[in-house]
Scaffold this active site. Structure first.
Site, short mmCIF file in Angstrom:
data_model
loop_
_atom_site.label_atom_id
_atom_site.label_comp_id
_atom_site.label_asym_id
_atom_site.label_seq_id
_atom_site.Cartn_x
_atom_site.Cartn_y
_atom_site.Cartn_z
N ARG A 194 14.91 76.00 70.20
CA ARG A 194 15.81 76.66 69.24
C ARG A 194 16.95 77.41 69.92
O ARG A 194 17.51 78.33 69.35
CB ARG A 194 15.04 77.61 68.32
CG ARG A 194 13.93 76.94 67.53
CD ARG A 194 13.41 77.82 66.42
NE ARG A 194 12.26 77.20 65.79
CZ ARG A 194 10.99 77.43 66.13
NH1 ARG A 194 10.72 78.25 67.13
NH2 ARG A 194 10.01 76.82 65.52
N LYS B 178 31.72 73.41 68.84
CA LYS B 178 31.22 72.24 68.11
C LYS B 178 30.41 71.36 69.04
O LYS B 178 30.89 70.97 70.11
CB LYS B 178 32.39 71.42 67.56
CG LYS B 178 33.00 71.96 66.30
CD LYS B 178 33.95 70.91 65.75
CE LYS B 178 34.69 71.36 64.53
NZ LYS B 178 35.57 70.30 64.02
N HIS C 166 42.10 58.73 63.64
CA HIS C 166 40.74 58.23 63.41
C HIS C 166 40.78 56.83 62.78
O HIS C 166 39.94 55.98 63.08
CB HIS C 166 39.96 59.18 62.49
CG HIS C 166 39.45 60.40 63.20
ND1 HIS C 166 39.14 61.57 62.52
CD2 HIS C 166 39.20 60.64 64.51
CE1 HIS C 166 38.72 62.48 63.40
NE2 HIS C 166 38.75 61.94 64.62
N LYS D 8 43.85 77.44 70.73
CA LYS D 8 42.67 77.00 69.98
C LYS D 8 41.78 78.19 69.64
O LYS D 8 41.24 78.29 68.54
CB LYS D 8 41.89 75.93 70.76
CG LYS D 8 40.74 75.37 69.93
CD LYS D 8 40.19 74.06 70.41
CE LYS D 8 39.08 73.61 69.46
NZ LYS D 8 38.37 72.41 69.94
N GLU E 186 46.37 66.08 73.37
CA GLU E 186 45.85 67.29 72.73
C GLU E 186 46.63 68.54 73.18
O GLU E 186 46.76 69.49 72.43
CB GLU E 186 44.35 67.46 72.97
CG GLU E 186 43.48 66.34 72.42
CD GLU E 186 43.13 66.48 70.93
OE1 GLU E 186 43.50 67.48 70.29
OE2 GLU E 186 42.48 65.54 70.41
N GLU F 175 35.04 76.36 60.37
CA GLU F 175 35.91 75.32 59.83
C GLU F 175 35.88 75.21 58.31
O GLU F 175 35.48 74.20 57.74
CB GLU F 175 35.56 73.95 60.43
CG GLU F 175 36.67 72.94 60.19
CD GLU F 175 36.52 71.68 61.04
OE1 GLU F 175 35.41 71.36 61.45
OE2 GLU F 175 37.54 71.04 61.29
N HIS G 221 40.46 58.22 72.33
CA HIS G 221 40.70 59.18 71.24
C HIS G 221 42.08 59.83 71.37
O HIS G 221 42.84 59.89 70.40
CB HIS G 221 39.60 60.24 71.26
CG HIS G 221 39.81 61.36 70.29
ND1 HIS G 221 39.70 61.19 68.93
CD2 HIS G 221 40.16 62.66 70.48
CE1 HIS G 221 39.97 62.34 68.32
NE2 HIS G 221 40.24 63.25 69.24
N ARG H 106 41.35 76.24 60.51
CA ARG H 106 40.96 75.46 61.68
C ARG H 106 41.33 73.99 61.55
O ARG H 106 41.53 73.30 62.56
CB ARG H 106 39.46 75.61 61.91
CG ARG H 106 38.96 74.93 63.16
CD ARG H 106 37.53 75.34 63.46
NE ARG H 106 37.04 74.62 64.62
CZ ARG H 106 35.94 74.95 65.29
NH1 ARG H 106 35.24 75.98 64.90
NH2 ARG H 106 35.56 74.27 66.34
#
Lengths: 380, 380
Positions: free
Chosen positions: A140, A162, A271, A246, A204, A256, A284, A260
């Site tokens: 956990r 993320k 995508h 960021k 990016e 989010e 990507h 964001r």
């Protein structure tokens, strides 16, 4: 014959701590952490002073990165941890799945890892996402450290917490928001990055200009050659400013639900390109680069920017070695792919668009206008 | 022949909202939630007023509980959700694994579940743990509601936010701390609970006495017959007080870095019993019941309690229908199993022991003393 003093000198130099060029502090209350940015950090034990003490560490990397940097990291960590193991995962997005994630759990349990064991993610975004989710879930939650070795991972996954794996029915569908203890952006690792991946990372970096900071955009334009030549000072500033922006955006919206989403500029078209060509065909960052050109044209049609701005952004993206002409998948296919995007609501496609240079919003656009952009950019 | 008024009366009664007998509010800032305790709550749409609005709900249950209560819950939820689906998992701890968890993700993605979809865990601890972990991980977190149908789940998994699945090398090794939006303890569901499972639940109720509240221990001694007879008022108080105590302890230590560990009284020995016999041979509560006897003997040897206390606890555990003699696995096997317990640090076994009646601490014990306890309790 050199004197003993002289011959000793180089070894003194090489064991002197590498000083981080830049530092960004991510402020999230009791989940705050620093990002250290510099060359030669990963083989320096002093880089890890922010990491909680524990008896054991596990380095998770992949078969591509491991031969380059795992031994150096393992050696640096051996100073602080009684046991350090390294696990090599297969390389590639196709392995960002449960069976591969489970290799991390197998290794942790096989080595008797306890709740204080620290995980180190050494690699690009896939390694970071999987190691982060493993750290979030093992017992956990155990501490973890990101050591991103691609420019994309340094500017993108360093901030935001993320983590995820893919499910056969969807990308990044299973994961957690989970923060690292430390992010170490060692610019020296970028020296081994293939040129295509450097360009993908620059996509990016460039993104943060139009959505947030046109002064940074000016700086990128002025320093693109230094970035492409991988000059450490230029890379350090690009990584630092990207992480700062960021962090400012994510700090307003950690989970989010709102602002964001502007970080996804270029990602709706991007995508669709990735998915339409089959994942892995374009990187990507390449798809995002081209997607930003498309989103800029849409922004112009919606009145947010003028033609000169679109041209300026397109030129910079092309100079960074990124594609600016969309693959011809056909308008119907693009629209179909964009309708299943996570940002869609009730079947309506939503785009991040520039409402004025340095500022972005999320909104929908008339389908006819999107079709015009697809034609204009080569996609239809 | 009854008059129309009279014959209408029962249907009016059955559709009147069931009033919760008790309510416990778990205060965790923006993750706070209520526990409602009463008979006939799950088929009453008003029970779910605290649940966030969404278009879709997924009930996760198992093949044993589903025929008893899924239709009633689905009907109650149909008032608030446009679509309600039910997923039946195979029953049993042996299925608390990744392939079964993935059935939940398959169902969510198959139904096109978005980030607002609410998951309902209808069943015992296994269903609750798996549904909670699925909710924590699906799209990095969706809301969920616990509807525990066993006494153990009502007094144990209602509070604390622990979710997990098992790994072949260890129980509950992969999971998350994740809080529900609401817990609904419907005491009517306990009427269908097999006697062994009622006893197993009582083990965790009894536990709260020695570690925290001897007045509650007195109350349990005085009311054990009413509890065994499943009298709603007695059950309501036992569930409420257990949840209150757990909430007080967890409130001081949400992520289990300190005092929360006292909730594991009896669990170090208990996990070794469960694992050594093979999971499913003894119920978790049965192993904890016997484990508390063993931990009480260890506490006595460490000077925290006297022989009379150990006898009193042992008697109550036996009266609750729980085993008090340890299975003869041998001392070496017990020690080996306890060394891989999550509470171990650097290979040292740590135990929750009673330092005075109503108070517990975590500490290690000399191996020779542990061996004596194993002999004394029948384990070696």
């Amino acid at each position: 014959m050199p004197s003993p003093e002289l011959s000793a000198q180089p070894s003194v130099c090489s064991s002197a701590p590498a000083k981080p060029l830049e530092r960004v502090d991510i402020d999230l209350g009791d989940r705050s952490y620093p990002i250290l940015i510099g060359a030669g950090l990963l083989d320096d034990p002093t880089s890890f002073e922010a990491v909680p003490t524990a008896s054991a560490a596990l380095i998770v990397t992949n078969t591509t990165v491991s031969p380059l940097y795992a031994a150096a990291l393992q050696k640096a960590l051996a100073v602080r941890f009684r046991s350090v193991h390294t696990l090599e995962l297969p390389d590639g997005e196709v392995h960002k799945d449960w069976p591969t994630l489970n290799l991390i759990f197998d290794a942790l349990l096989g080595h008797g890892a306890d709740r204080k064991t620290v995980l180190f993610a050494l690699g690009g975004g896939v390694v970071g996402d999987m190691t982060g989710f493993a750290a979030a879930s093992y017992m956990r939650g155990v501490p973890f450290v990101q050591v991103p070795t691609t420019l994309l991972a340094q500017v993108d996954s360093s901030v935001g917490g993320k983590t995820a794996i893919n499910h056969p029915l969807g990308k990044n569908m299973i994961g957690a928001f989970y923060q690292p203890q430390l992010v170490l952006c060692d610019l020296a690792t970028l020296s081994t990055l293939p040129p295509r991946e450097l360009s993908a990372g620059l996509a990016e970096v460039i993104k943060y200009g139009p959505i947030y900071d046109m002064a940074f955009f000016d700086w990128i334009e002025a320093n693109l050659d230094a970035l492409s030549a991988r000059e450490p000072a230029a890379l350090a500033h690009a990584v630092k400013r990207s992480c700062e922006i960021k962090a400012e955006v994510v700090g307003q919206d950690e989970r989010e639900t709102g602002i964001r989403a502007i970080l996804n500029f270029g990602h709706t078209f991007g995508h669709a390109i990735e998915s339409g060509l089959g994942y892995g065909e374009w990187l990507h960052g390449e798809a995002v680069g081209c997607g930003m050109v498309m989103a800029a044209h849409l922004s112009q049609r919606l009145g947010g920017v003028d033609a000169a701005f679109v041209q300026r952004l397109t030129t910079l993206i092309a100079r960074a070695g990124l594609p600016v002409v969309a693959p011809r998948l056909g308008a119907e296919r693009y629209l179909e792919l964009m309708r299943i995007d996570k940002k869609s609501e009730a079947g309506e496609i939503r785009f991040v668009v520039i409402d004025r240079p340095g500022s972005a919003v999320m909104r929908s656009a008339p389908e006819a206008m999107v079709r015009e952009v697809l034609v204009q950019c080569g996609g239809a």
